[in-house]
Design a protein around this motif. Structure first.
Motif, PDB file in Angstrom:
ATOM      1  N   GLY A 242       0.813  -1.219   0.000  1.00 52.04           N
ATOM      2  CA  GLY A 242       0.000   0.000   0.000  1.00 52.04           C
ATOM      3  C   GLY A 242       0.841   1.261   0.000  1.00 52.04           C
TER       4      GLY A 242
ATOM      5  N   ALA B 113       1.057   3.763  -3.126  1.00 51.26           N
ATOM      6  CA  ALA B 113       0.593   5.137  -2.912  1.00 51.26           C
ATOM      7  C   ALA B 113       1.595   6.146  -3.462  1.00 51.26           C
ATOM      8  CB  ALA B 113       0.335   5.389  -1.429  1.00 51.26           C
TER       9      ALA B 113
ATOM     10  N   ALA C 222      -4.385   9.885  -5.508  1.00 48.59           N
ATOM     11  CA  ALA C 222      -3.635   9.298  -4.396  1.00 48.59           C
ATOM     12  C   ALA C 222      -4.451   9.317  -3.097  1.00 48.59           C
ATOM     13  CB  ALA C 222      -2.312  10.019  -4.198  1.00 48.59           C
TER      14      ALA C 222
ATOM     15  N   PHE D 222      -6.907   6.627  -3.440  1.00 48.07           N
ATOM     16  CA  PHE D 222      -6.215   5.349  -3.301  1.00 48.07           C
ATOM     17  C   PHE D 222      -5.921   5.047  -1.835  1.00 48.07           C
ATOM     18  CE2 PHE D 222      -2.366   2.751  -3.135  1.00 48.07           C
ATOM     19  CZ  PHE D 222      -2.772   1.660  -3.882  1.00 48.07           C
ATOM     20  N   ALA D 223      -5.440   6.048  -1.104  1.00 45.98           N
ATOM     21  CA  ALA D 223      -5.143   5.847   0.323  1.00 45.98           C
ATOM     22  C   ALA D 223      -6.413   5.505   1.103  1.00 45.98           C
ATOM     23  CB  ALA D 223      -4.480   7.100   0.903  1.00 45.98           C
TER      24      ALA D 223
ATOM     25  N   CYS E  10      -7.269   1.967   0.265  1.00 44.61           N
ATOM     26  CA  CYS E  10      -6.376   1.056   0.991  1.00 44.61           C
ATOM     27  C   CYS E  10      -6.806   0.925   2.451  1.00 44.61           C
ATOM     28  CB  CYS E  10      -4.932   1.542   0.917  1.00 44.61           C
ATOM     29  SG  CYS E  10      -4.143   1.283  -0.671  1.00 44.61           S
TER      30      CYS E  10
ATOM     31  N   GLY F 208      -9.040   5.809  -7.817  1.00 45.33           N
ATOM     32  CA  GLY F 208      -8.038   5.490  -6.809  1.00 45.33           C
ATOM     33  C   GLY F 208      -8.631   4.668  -5.669  1.00 45.33           C
TER      34      GLY F 208
ATOM     35  N   GLY G 266      -7.541   0.974  -4.563  1.00 46.46           N
ATOM     36  CA  GLY G 266      -7.077   0.737  -3.199  1.00 46.46           C
ATOM     37  C   GLY G 266      -7.819  -0.396  -2.509  1.00 46.46           C
TER      38      GLY G 266
END
Length: 151
Positions: free
Chosen positions: A39, A43, A55, A58-59, A62, A123, A127
Motif C-alpha cells: 500500500g 501510494a 492518491a 487510493f489511500a 487502501c 483510486g 485501493g
C-alpha cells in the motif's frame, strides 16, 4: 510382512509438522505486513503518476480494504467460535451486523469520493484491492518457502 517405521523418521515427521504449523500460523501477520508495504509503495507510485486527488482516493481505498480484511478475519473467527462453541461465542446478530457494516462502509466511501472527484473514485476502487495484493504476496512467499525449505 509389515515394514516397521524407523524411530528417527517419526521424529523427523513430527519436527517437520511443528515447523510447518509455526510457518503457516504466521500467514495472517505476514499478509498484514505485505499489505502495509504494498500500500505504501503503490501510494507513492499513484501520487507521482496520477496526482494528489487520485492518491487520496487510493489511500482511502487502501484504508477501507485493510479494515475490511481485518473485519473479515474477525467475522470468520467469530463464526468458527460459534460453530465449535469454544471460548466466548458471539451473538449471531453482531456477526451479521459487522458483515453488513463492511459493505456499507465501502459504499459510503465510494459515494463520498464520487461526489468530490471522479478521478479519486478510481483510486478508491484500486485501493480496495490491497488485500488481494497482500494475499498474492503471501501465496508467492509460501510457494517459495515450500520449494526452498520443503514445507
Amino acid at each position: 510382512m509389515l515394514a516397521r517405521a524407523h524411530p528417527m523418521s517419526q521424529l523427523t515427521d513430527s519436527a517437520n509438522g511443528e515447523l510447518s504449523e509455526r510457518f503457516y500460523s504466521g500467514a495472517y501477520s505476514r499478509i498484514v505486513r505485505f499489505m502495509l508495504i504494498a500500500g505504501a509503495a503503490a501510494a507513492v507510485v499513484v501520487l507521482e503518476r496520477w496526482g494528489a486527488m487520485v492518491a487520496v482516493g487510493f489511500a482511502l481505498g487502501c484504508g477501507i480494504g485493510f479494515l475490511n480484511f481485518y473485519w473479515l478475519k474477525r467475522v470468520v473467527s467469530a463464526l468458527a467460535d460459534k460453530v465449535t462453541a469454544s471460548g466466548t461465542p458471539q451473538s449471531s446478530a453482531g456477526i451479521v451486523l459487522r458483515f453488513l457494516l463492511r459493505y456499507f462502509l465501502i459504499a459510503l466511501g465510494a459515494y463520498a469520493i464520487f461526489k468530490i472527484s471522479t478521478a479519486s473514485l478510481y483510486g478508491l476502487l484500486a485501493g480496495l484491492f490491497l488485500p488481494v495484493a497482500g494475499i498474492f504476496c503471501e501465496a508467492a512467499y509460501e510457494a517459495w518457502a515450500a520449494v526452498r525449505r520443503g514445507l
